[in-house]
Design an enzyme around this catalytic site. Structure first.
Site, PDB file in Angstrom:
ATOM      1  N   VAL A 119       0.841  -1.201   0.000  1.00 26.89           N
ATOM      2  CA  VAL A 119       0.000   0.000   0.000  1.00 26.89           C
ATOM      3  C   VAL A 119       0.877   1.253   0.000  1.00 26.89           C
ATOM      4  O   VAL A 119       0.618   2.209  -0.745  1.00 26.89           O
ATOM      5  CB  VAL A 119      -0.959  -0.002   1.206  1.00 26.89           C
ATOM      6  CG1 VAL A 119      -1.673   1.346   1.328  1.00 26.89           C
ATOM      7  CG2 VAL A 119      -1.987  -1.124   1.070  1.00 26.89           C
ATOM      8  N   TYR A 150      -5.683   0.018  -9.213  1.00 30.51           N
ATOM      9  CA  TYR A 150      -5.057   0.136  -7.893  1.00 30.51           C
ATOM     10  C   TYR A 150      -5.000  -1.232  -7.208  1.00 30.51           C
ATOM     11  O   TYR A 150      -3.971  -1.618  -6.659  1.00 30.51           O
ATOM     12  CB  TYR A 150      -5.866   1.115  -7.047  1.00 30.51           C
ATOM     13  CG  TYR A 150      -5.399   1.272  -5.620  1.00 30.51           C
ATOM     14  CD1 TYR A 150      -4.438   2.219  -5.285  1.00 30.51           C
ATOM     15  CD2 TYR A 150      -5.926   0.486  -4.603  1.00 30.51           C
ATOM     16  CE1 TYR A 150      -4.015   2.377  -3.974  1.00 30.51           C
ATOM     17  CE2 TYR A 150      -5.505   0.629  -3.289  1.00 30.51           C
ATOM     18  CZ  TYR A 150      -4.549   1.573  -2.985  1.00 30.51           C
ATOM     19  OH  TYR A 150      -4.131   1.718  -1.681  1.00 30.51           O
ATOM     20  N   VAL A 208       2.425   1.800  -3.565  1.00 28.99           N
ATOM     21  CA  VAL A 208       1.484   2.288  -4.575  1.00 28.99           C
ATOM     22  C   VAL A 208       0.989   3.696  -4.242  1.00 28.99           C
ATOM     23  O   VAL A 208       0.824   4.536  -5.132  1.00 28.99           O
ATOM     24  CB  VAL A 208       0.295   1.320  -4.715  1.00 28.99           C
ATOM     25  CG1 VAL A 208      -0.763   1.880  -5.661  1.00 28.99           C
ATOM     26  CG2 VAL A 208       0.782  -0.036  -5.230  1.00 28.99           C
ATOM     27  N   GLU A 209       0.765   3.964  -2.966  1.00 30.91           N
ATOM     28  CA  GLU A 209       0.198   5.248  -2.570  1.00 30.91           C
ATOM     29  C   GLU A 209       1.200   6.395  -2.655  1.00 30.91           C
ATOM     30  O   GLU A 209       0.858   7.487  -3.102  1.00 30.91           O
ATOM     31  CB  GLU A 209      -0.337   5.160  -1.132  1.00 30.91           C
ATOM     32  CG  GLU A 209      -1.577   4.297  -0.967  1.00 30.91           C
ATOM     33  CD  GLU A 209      -2.831   4.970  -1.493  1.00 30.91           C
ATOM     34  OE1 GLU A 209      -2.729   6.084  -2.052  1.00 30.91           O
ATOM     35  OE2 GLU A 209      -3.907   4.384  -1.341  1.00 30.91           O
ATOM     36  N   SER A 210       2.441   6.176  -2.213  1.00 26.81           N
ATOM     37  CA  SER A 210       3.373   7.296  -2.093  1.00 26.81           C
ATOM     38  C   SER A 210       4.788   7.000  -2.559  1.00 26.81           C
ATOM     39  O   SER A 210       5.631   7.894  -2.525  1.00 26.81           O
ATOM     40  CB  SER A 210       3.434   7.745  -0.624  1.00 26.81           C
ATOM     41  OG  SER A 210       4.014   6.719   0.179  1.00 26.81           O
TER      42      SER A 210
END
Length: 238
Positions: free
Chosen positions: A124, A215, A127-129
């Site tokens: 997570v 995502y 992918v997020e940051s």
């Protein structure tokens, strides 16, 4: 993109109690630019199987249920939430290799506290940051795990850009979603991206949103990658 969760072929995911996701066994293989439907089957012993390979006809009627009808993703310029050039107000700039281990202690702490596998937390974050706590999305999501303003306070976070707070808050959200969806990792990840309300619109199934499905596949891909790294490291130990 293609992913497979099939016992006897690439892997399987076992339904677990709401208290933990750590017992999940999940393998996701991803190939770019390929659309695929996803099917789900629950065995008598409670094991939940997922596959993007169309099941053979025959066997018990209704044994396999199509849970995601996939379409080929849009072109390379398609916008997505999280680590995405052109759609973040403050994009990820950190390219140092050590960023991937800079927050190991916080990830381990969050995993132990909320019973969420470390590979999932890492996926997570990636992918997020892309492991840059300064990232701010166009929707206002902030920090390593891109917490939205609407959930920051609820996750007991005062500073989403603080690495420890961001990781603990994001992992707490994963735990709450895992509880809600009884350990279903696919729904948990999808809800983390688009919110439980959007899943509720589709009878608590993954909604047909292109960005959410992309995502989901990216997180699963990295989850498998980090899980495999852990297995290799464990096997190398004397």
């Amino acid at each position: 993109m293609a992913l497979t969760f099939v016992a006897g072929y690439h892997g399987r995911m076992r339904r677990v109690a709401m208290a933990t996701l750590c017992a999940l066994i999940l393998v996701a293989l991803v190939a770019p630019s390929v659309g695929a439907d996803i099917y789900r089957r629950v065995a008598k012993d409670g094991t939940v199987y997922f596959t993007n390979i169309r099941p053979h006809r025959g066997g018990s009627p209704g044994a396999w249920k199509k849970v995601i009808r996939e379409r080929a993703p849009a072109g390379k310029g398609a916008a997505r939430r999280g680590n995405c050039a052109g759609c973040d107000v403050v994009p990820a700039h950190d390219r140092s290799r050590d960023r991937f281990h800079r927050f190991d202690a916080f990830i381990a702490e969050a995993s132990l506290l909320y019973h969420i596998p470390e590979p999932l937390i890492r996926a997570v974050i990636k992918v997020e940051s892309d492991y840059d706590p300064r990232v701010v999305s166009s929707a206002g999501a902030r920090g390593l795990m891109q917490l939205m303003p609407s959930v920051i306070a609820d996750m007991q976070v005062s500073d989403p850009h603080n690495p420890r707070q961001g990781i603990l808050g994001g992992t707490r959200l994963l735990r709450l979603l895992a509880n809600r969806y009884e350990g279903d990792i696919v729904k948990t990840i999808a809800a983390y991206h688009c919110g439980p309300g959007n899943l509720a619109k589709y009878s608590d199934n993954v909604p047909p949103y292109r960005n959410t499905r992309r995502y989901l596949r990216r997180v699963l891909d990295y989850y498998y990658h980090y899980k495999q790294q852990n297995q290799i490291a464990a096997a190398a130990q004397p």
